[in-house]
Design an enzyme around this catalytic site. Sequence first.
Site, PDB file in Angstrom:
ATOM      1  N   GLU A   1       9.464   1.555  11.053  1.00 52.94           N
ATOM      2  CA  GLU A   1      10.169   2.600  10.956  1.00 52.94           C
ATOM      3  C   GLU A   1       9.517   3.966  11.045  1.00 52.94           C
ATOM      4  O   GLU A   1       8.437   4.264  10.198  1.00 52.94           O
ATOM      5  CB  GLU A   1      11.206   1.934  10.008  1.00 52.94           C
ATOM      6  CG  GLU A   1      11.814   1.022   9.340  1.00 52.94           C
ATOM      7  CD  GLU A   1      12.823   0.867  10.565  1.00 52.94           C
ATOM      8  OE1 GLU A   1      13.515   1.501  10.885  1.00 52.94           O
ATOM      9  OE2 GLU A   1      13.404   0.090  10.465  1.00 52.94           O
TER      10      GLU A   1
ATOM     11  N   CYS B   1      13.674  10.724   6.710  1.00 53.41           N
ATOM     12  CA  CYS B   1      13.682  10.015   8.799  1.00 53.41           C
ATOM     13  C   CYS B   1      14.843  10.941   9.054  1.00 53.41           C
ATOM     14  O   CYS B   1      14.874  10.957  10.137  1.00 53.41           O
ATOM     15  CB  CYS B   1      12.835   8.987   9.356  1.00 53.41           C
ATOM     16  SG  CYS B   1      13.917   7.839   7.948  1.00 53.41           S
TER      17      CYS B   1
ATOM     18  N   LYS C   1       1.436  -0.838   0.046  1.00 55.49           N
ATOM     19  CA  LYS C   1      -0.100  -0.166   0.035  1.00 55.49           C
ATOM     20  C   LYS C   1       1.306   1.073  -0.102  1.00 55.49           C
ATOM     21  O   LYS C   1       1.407   1.834   1.020  1.00 55.49           O
ATOM     22  CB  LYS C   1      -0.947   0.153   1.260  1.00 55.49           C
ATOM     23  CG  LYS C   1      -2.229   0.232   1.345  1.00 55.49           C
ATOM     24  CD  LYS C   1      -2.350   1.920   0.634  1.00 55.49           C
ATOM     25  CE  LYS C   1      -2.108   2.804   1.899  1.00 55.49           C
ATOM     26  NZ  LYS C   1      -1.993   4.489   1.588  1.00 55.49           N
TER      27      LYS C   1
ATOM     28  N   GLU D   1       8.360  16.585  15.422  1.00 59.37           N
ATOM     29  CA  GLU D   1       9.269  16.481  14.031  1.00 59.37           C
ATOM     30  C   GLU D   1       8.860  17.411  12.747  1.00 59.37           C
ATOM     31  O   GLU D   1       7.762  17.481  12.274  1.00 59.37           O
ATOM     32  CB  GLU D   1       8.882  14.814  13.612  1.00 59.37           C
ATOM     33  CG  GLU D   1       9.748  14.778  12.469  1.00 59.37           C
ATOM     34  CD  GLU D   1       9.242  13.522  11.444  1.00 59.37           C
ATOM     35  OE1 GLU D   1       8.011  12.863  11.984  1.00 59.37           O
ATOM     36  OE2 GLU D   1      10.358  12.384  11.336  1.00 59.37           O
TER      37      GLU D   1
HETATM   38  P1  NAD Z   1       2.389   9.105   7.711  1.00 62.70           P
HETATM   39  O1  NAD Z   1       2.244   7.802   9.167  1.00 62.70           O
HETATM   40  O2  NAD Z   1       1.449   9.745   7.162  1.00 62.70           O
HETATM   41  O3  NAD Z   1       1.711   7.642   7.034  1.00 62.70           O
HETATM   42  C1  NAD Z   1       2.756   6.551   6.154  1.00 62.70           C
HETATM   43  C2  NAD Z   1       1.636   5.545   5.119  1.00 62.70           C
HETATM   44  O4  NAD Z   1       0.564   5.290   6.572  1.00 62.70           O
HETATM   45  C3  NAD Z   1       0.587   5.842   4.267  1.00 62.70           C
HETATM   46  O5  NAD Z   1       0.769   5.255   3.396  1.00 62.70           O
HETATM   47  C4  NAD Z   1      -0.326   6.215   4.581  1.00 62.70           C
HETATM   48  O6  NAD Z   1      -1.472   5.898   4.019  1.00 62.70           O
HETATM   49  C5  NAD Z   1      -0.719   4.495   5.714  1.00 62.70           C
HETATM   50  N1  NAD Z   1      -1.400   5.077   7.108  1.00 62.70           N
HETATM   51  C6  NAD Z   1      -2.005   6.280   7.449  1.00 62.70           C
HETATM   52  N2  NAD Z   1      -2.743   6.213   8.245  1.00 62.70           N
HETATM   53  C7  NAD Z   1      -3.318   4.986   8.614  1.00 62.70           C
HETATM   54  C8  NAD Z   1      -3.779   3.875   9.193  1.00 62.70           C
HETATM   55  N3  NAD Z   1      -4.110   4.545   9.903  1.00 62.70           N
HETATM   56  N4  NAD Z   1      -3.569   2.784   9.060  1.00 62.70           N
HETATM   57  C9  NAD Z   1      -3.308   2.306   8.177  1.00 62.70           C
HETATM   58  N5  NAD Z   1      -2.276   2.833   7.315  1.00 62.70           N
HETATM   59  C10 NAD Z   1      -2.224   4.363   7.682  1.00 62.70           C
HETATM   60  O7  NAD Z   1       3.824   8.812   7.403  1.00 62.70           O
HETATM   61  P2  NAD Z   1       3.700   9.969   6.492  1.00 62.70           P
HETATM   62  O8  NAD Z   1       3.296  11.037   6.199  1.00 62.70           O
HETATM   63  O9  NAD Z   1       3.289   9.003   4.511  1.00 62.70           O
HETATM   64  O10 NAD Z   1       5.673   9.649   6.176  1.00 62.70           O
HETATM   65  C11 NAD Z   1       5.910  10.808   6.890  1.00 62.70           C
HETATM   66  C12 NAD Z   1       6.930  10.175   7.698  1.00 62.70           C
HETATM   67  O11 NAD Z   1       7.409   8.871   8.083  1.00 62.70           O
HETATM   68  C13 NAD Z   1       7.945  10.751   8.389  1.00 62.70           C
HETATM   69  O12 NAD Z   1       7.665  10.627  10.100  1.00 62.70           O
HETATM   70  C14 NAD Z   1       8.828   9.843   9.122  1.00 62.70           C
HETATM   71  O13 NAD Z   1      10.113  10.336   9.729  1.00 62.70           O
HETATM   72  C15 NAD Z   1       8.388   8.633   8.965  1.00 62.70           C
HETATM   73  N6  NAD Z   1       9.669   7.863   8.099  1.00 62.70           N
HETATM   74  C16 NAD Z   1      10.028   7.380   9.605  1.00 62.70           C
HETATM   75  C17 NAD Z   1      11.249   6.330   8.201  1.00 62.70           C
HETATM   76  C18 NAD Z   1      12.085   5.143   9.051  1.00 62.70           C
HETATM   77  O14 NAD Z   1      12.798   5.275   8.699  1.00 62.70           O
HETATM   78  N7  NAD Z   1      12.265   5.288  10.438  1.00 62.70           N
HETATM   79  C19 NAD Z   1      11.415   6.354   6.660  1.00 62.70           C
HETATM   80  C20 NAD Z   1      10.923   7.010   6.140  1.00 62.70           C
HETATM   81  C21 NAD Z   1       9.425   8.059   6.896  1.00 62.70           C
END
Ligand code: NAD
Length: 491
Positions: free
Chosen positions: A262, A296, A186, A395
């Site tokens: 992550e 991240c 997804k 963040e």
């Molecule tokens: P997000 O959590 O908003 O979304 C990530 C994914 O989760 C999307 O595909 C979204 O549709 C899905 N999602 C959202 N709510 C959901 C739910 N209730 N149930 C199931 N799926 C759901 O994150 P984002 O804004 O896309 O990404 C940015 C974040 O990701 C930042 O906090 C960043 O630090 C983190 N990140 C972490 C790493 C790591 O390796 N630790 C790497 C990249 C990004």
Amino acid sequence: MQVKEFIPGKIKPIDCRHFIDGDYIDSINLKTFDNINPATEEVIGKVAEGGKEEVDRAVTAARKALKGPWKKYTTKERSDLLRRIGDGILERKEELAVLESMDTGKPYELALEMDITRSAYNFYFFADFLTSMGGESYQQDNVALHYSIRRPVGVVGMINPWNLPLLLLTWKLAPCLAAGNTAVMKPAEWSPMTATVLAEICKNAGVPDGIINLVHGFGADSAGSALTEHPGVDAITFTGETKTGSAIMKAAAPTLKKLSYELGGKNPNIIFADSNLDEVIDTTLKSSFMNQGEVCLCGSRIYVESAIYESFLEKFTARTKELQTGDPFNPATKVGAVISKEHYERVLSYIEIAKEEGGTILTGGGRPDFVDKGYFIEPTIVVGLDRHARCVKEEIFGPVVTVIPFETEEEVLEQANDTHYGLGATIWTNDLRRAHRVAREIEAGIIWINTWYLRDLRTPFGGMKQSGIGREGGMHSFDFYSELSNVTVKL
Ligand code: NAD
């Protein structure tokens, strides 16, 4: 140069459909949503909006495929398949980089060299790793021989963020396939195009139908939550925000899915006075503003020892002002657009909060005056904030860093660890003993000394505290994507 000759005109954005059981399909109700290019604010395509029905079809296909010919693939056959997927990515790397850049607003050159090239390498790495990994066995005197066997976990749901769409998806998919699982992916709603092309690349590489499936859609009350709740999914690997991680954990609890997380970070970049300042500045520019600060691992909290605070700020500010913000397809561009209007407003609101909290903006602070369209934000340096300020604690995930001076090692360690995040940290010093000592005290899963973002895919990758659960990379990935059984033979 070859790549610039065909950009931007020749590669067209694509409409994104689900990929289930070897075919691209629309949503059952034909529902779609718009895909917007954040650098132009234009609608560049339609994305099929999946939900429970599409996820159910994908999971059913993935479950069936687990029992098919895939189960009999030898290690060499799986390894060769991964290699062919890597080749398929490289063959289409310019196309994929254009699509990634249009989806996310990131500079094309960065997409090409980092996102796409490293995505192919994820497959090559696990193709090699698979053929060289060993197992575990114990000889218990003359009593017994114990050994462990690995088998796939089953159907793995992969929920991905938008910042490094293909890179992070392949970081999951390669070990998932290496370990013999099937997948339902997804992608983030903001960045659907490269995942859609990857499905075709996998099919062309010979991945049997049903092994990889892709459902587009949103998170809560959409494809994301349908995947986390589905009883036919055995494990969820999620990269995204910490608060989304909590929601997924709740949704996955009734079916007790195996989870790998992550999550977010607010990583300290600690610069001691004895470090090599030119090297520090070169790397800190990247660790602050690469991919618009939407990585991240970006070191958004910069702590500088007082003795070099002023000289650091002078050089760092001057070099930051030189970073060109704008058109992602201009080869001189170093900072592109942030992902969406919503995120653009969120990042700008943090800059306002910084001012209200008493911060001073040394450079940046808003939209560059020369652009009239697109979600561009100038690289921004904030000083003068209290250690408890929101911009220091939360963040922001954009091109905004805070710089704070410190006097002693104890003081900086206390501040660096004063967060519920624990993803990455960077330490700059030429004092060998201090480097190791500080690394040991920093509460983070990924610690760099005198460098940043240097990766070896064998090493454990992941965060502690609220930045993640589990580790990925090399054997750590296999530990998530496989189940271990111990076999005891009485002698
Ligand atoms: P997000 O959590 O908003 O979304 C990530 C994914 O989760 C999307 O595909 C979204 O549709 C899905 N999602 C959202 N709510 C959901 C739910 N209730 N149930 C199931 N799926 C759901 O994150 P984002 O804004 O896309 O990404 C940015 C974040 O990701 C930042 O906090 C960043 O630090 C983190 N990140 C972490 C790493 C790591 O390796 N630790 C790497 C990249 C990004």
